[in-house]
Design a protein around this motif. Structure first.
Motif, PDB file in Angstrom:
ATOM      1  N   ILE A  34      10.794  16.595  -0.539  1.00  0.00           N
ATOM      2  CA  ILE A  34      10.312  15.110  -0.793  1.00  0.00           C
ATOM      3  C   ILE A  34       9.888  14.362   0.478  1.00  0.00           C
ATOM      4  O   ILE A  34       8.827  13.946   0.689  1.00  0.00           O
ATOM      5  N   ALA A  35      10.507  14.708   1.483  1.00  0.00           N
ATOM      6  CA  ALA A  35      10.003  14.166   2.941  1.00  0.00           C
ATOM      7  C   ALA A  35       8.686  14.602   3.224  1.00  0.00           C
ATOM      8  O   ALA A  35       7.901  14.154   3.710  1.00  0.00           O
ATOM      9  N   TYR A  36       8.614  15.932   2.854  1.00  0.00           N
ATOM     10  CA  TYR A  36       7.333  16.667   3.203  1.00  0.00           C
ATOM     11  C   TYR A  36       6.150  16.036   2.551  1.00  0.00           C
ATOM     12  O   TYR A  36       5.031  15.642   2.770  1.00  0.00           O
ATOM     13  N   SER A  53       0.868  -1.008  -0.065  1.00  0.00           N
ATOM     14  CA  SER A  53       0.030   0.223   0.085  1.00  0.00           C
ATOM     15  C   SER A  53       0.895   1.225   0.018  1.00  0.00           C
ATOM     16  O   SER A  53       0.604   2.328  -0.772  1.00  0.00           O
ATOM     17  N   ILE A  54       1.857   1.375   0.894  1.00  0.00           N
ATOM     18  CA  ILE A  54       2.620   2.307   0.852  1.00  0.00           C
ATOM     19  C   ILE A  54       3.543   2.673  -0.394  1.00  0.00           C
ATOM     20  O   ILE A  54       3.635   3.685  -0.951  1.00  0.00           O
ATOM     21  N   HIS A  55       3.991   1.608  -0.961  1.00  0.00           N
ATOM     22  CA  HIS A  55       4.833   1.635  -2.219  1.00  0.00           C
ATOM     23  C   HIS A  55       3.641   2.196  -3.410  1.00  0.00           C
ATOM     24  O   HIS A  55       4.003   3.016  -4.391  1.00  0.00           O
ATOM     25  N   LEU A  56       2.328   1.592  -3.450  1.00  0.00           N
ATOM     26  CA  LEU A  56       1.281   2.206  -4.306  1.00  0.00           C
ATOM     27  C   LEU A  56       1.167   3.657  -4.170  1.00  0.00           C
ATOM     28  O   LEU A  56       1.039   4.285  -5.220  1.00  0.00           O
ATOM     29  N   ILE A  57       1.042   4.076  -2.898  1.00  0.00           N
ATOM     30  CA  ILE A  57       0.883   5.626  -2.650  1.00  0.00           C
ATOM     31  C   ILE A  57       2.000   6.268  -3.315  1.00  0.00           C
ATOM     32  O   ILE A  57       1.926   7.357  -3.804  1.00  0.00           O
ATOM     33  N   LEU A  58       3.170   5.963  -3.002  1.00  0.00           N
ATOM     34  CA  LEU A  58       4.576   6.745  -3.355  1.00  0.00           C
ATOM     35  C   LEU A  58       4.604   6.773  -4.879  1.00  0.00           C
ATOM     36  O   LEU A  58       5.226   7.743  -5.647  1.00  0.00           O
ATOM     37  N   ALA A  96       1.379  12.547   1.802  1.00  0.00           N
ATOM     38  CA  ALA A  96       0.479  11.504   1.154  1.00  0.00           C
ATOM     39  C   ALA A  96       0.147  10.484   2.139  1.00  0.00           C
ATOM     40  O   ALA A  96      -1.138   9.899   1.940  1.00  0.00           O
ATOM     41  N   LEU A  97       1.189   9.867   2.896  1.00  0.00           N
ATOM     42  CA  LEU A  97       0.915   8.872   3.735  1.00  0.00           C
ATOM     43  C   LEU A  97       0.025   9.165   4.882  1.00  0.00           C
ATOM     44  O   LEU A  97      -0.831   8.417   5.289  1.00  0.00           O
ATOM     45  N   GLU A  98       0.197  10.375   5.407  1.00  0.00           N
ATOM     46  CA  GLU A  98      -1.098  10.793   6.459  1.00  0.00           C
ATOM     47  C   GLU A  98      -2.400  10.668   5.655  1.00  0.00           C
ATOM     48  O   GLU A  98      -3.345  10.248   6.663  1.00  0.00           O
ATOM     49  N   ARG A  99      -2.357  11.135   4.511  1.00  0.00           N
ATOM     50  CA  ARG A  99      -3.837  11.338   4.066  1.00  0.00           C
ATOM     51  C   ARG A  99      -4.279   9.868   3.638  1.00  0.00           C
ATOM     52  O   ARG A  99      -5.512   9.345   3.676  1.00  0.00           O
ATOM     53  N   TRP A 100      -3.530   8.918   2.796  1.00  0.00           N
ATOM     54  CA  TRP A 100      -3.869   7.921   2.215  1.00  0.00           C
ATOM     55  C   TRP A 100      -3.785   6.467   2.820  1.00  0.00           C
ATOM     56  O   TRP A 100      -4.224   5.445   2.304  1.00  0.00           O
TER      57      TRP A 100
END
Length: 143
Positions: A72-74, A34-39, A79-83
């Motif tokens: 990039i870190a931001y 899931s994390i890979h897909l989001i990024l 993205a991860l906090e949202r998705w």
């Protein structure tokens, strides 16, 4: 308890299992995929959900410097906090791996919500090096 909370989902990239059904993943593997897909998804890439993804792809042509690493870190954090609501982000660290080749490593430190089990994931991000830093091929007779 954590396994029930995480759930199961389609494997990514989409594939079939030995029985010919859609392959599923669960547990830790589900979170990692899931994390890979989001990024790996750029906003606007999905027609039915254009806001899904991470805006790091806008930085593919940015200079490989500390300001870009911070951006990039931001973007990863946003993205991860949202998705990905199943994880609590501890930190996002961007390391320069091969700057001349345009490769940065994004280290994501997180825990599954409801547990104290720290985890990490490293996601490679490739930037397009500028023409000034890219090495030109040697001409005949040059070394």
């Amino acid at each position: 308890m954590a396994e029930e909370f995480i759930g199961a989902g389609w494997a990514f990239p989409l594939r079939t299992d030995a029985t010919g059904s859609i392959a599923l993943v669960q547990g830790d593997r589900e979170l990692v995929e899931s994390i890979h897909l989001i990024l790996a998804t750029a906003p606007g890439e999905r027609p039915m959900r254009p806001e899904f993804g991470c805006a790091i792809h806008d930085l593919a042509f940015a200079p490989a410097d500390a300001a870009t690493a911070g951006r990039i870190a931001y973007e990863v954090r946003v993205a991860l906090e949202r998705w990905e609501p199943r994880v609590t982000l501890q930190d996002v660290v961007v390391n320069f791996d091969e700057v001349d080749n345009g490769r940065l490593l994004i280290e994501i430190l997180y825990s599954v919500r409801g547990t104290n089990d720290p985890r990490n994931l490293v996601f490679p991000f490739y930037m397009i090096p500028s023409e000034e830093t890219a090495e030109l091929p040697a001409q005949d007779g040059e070394r």
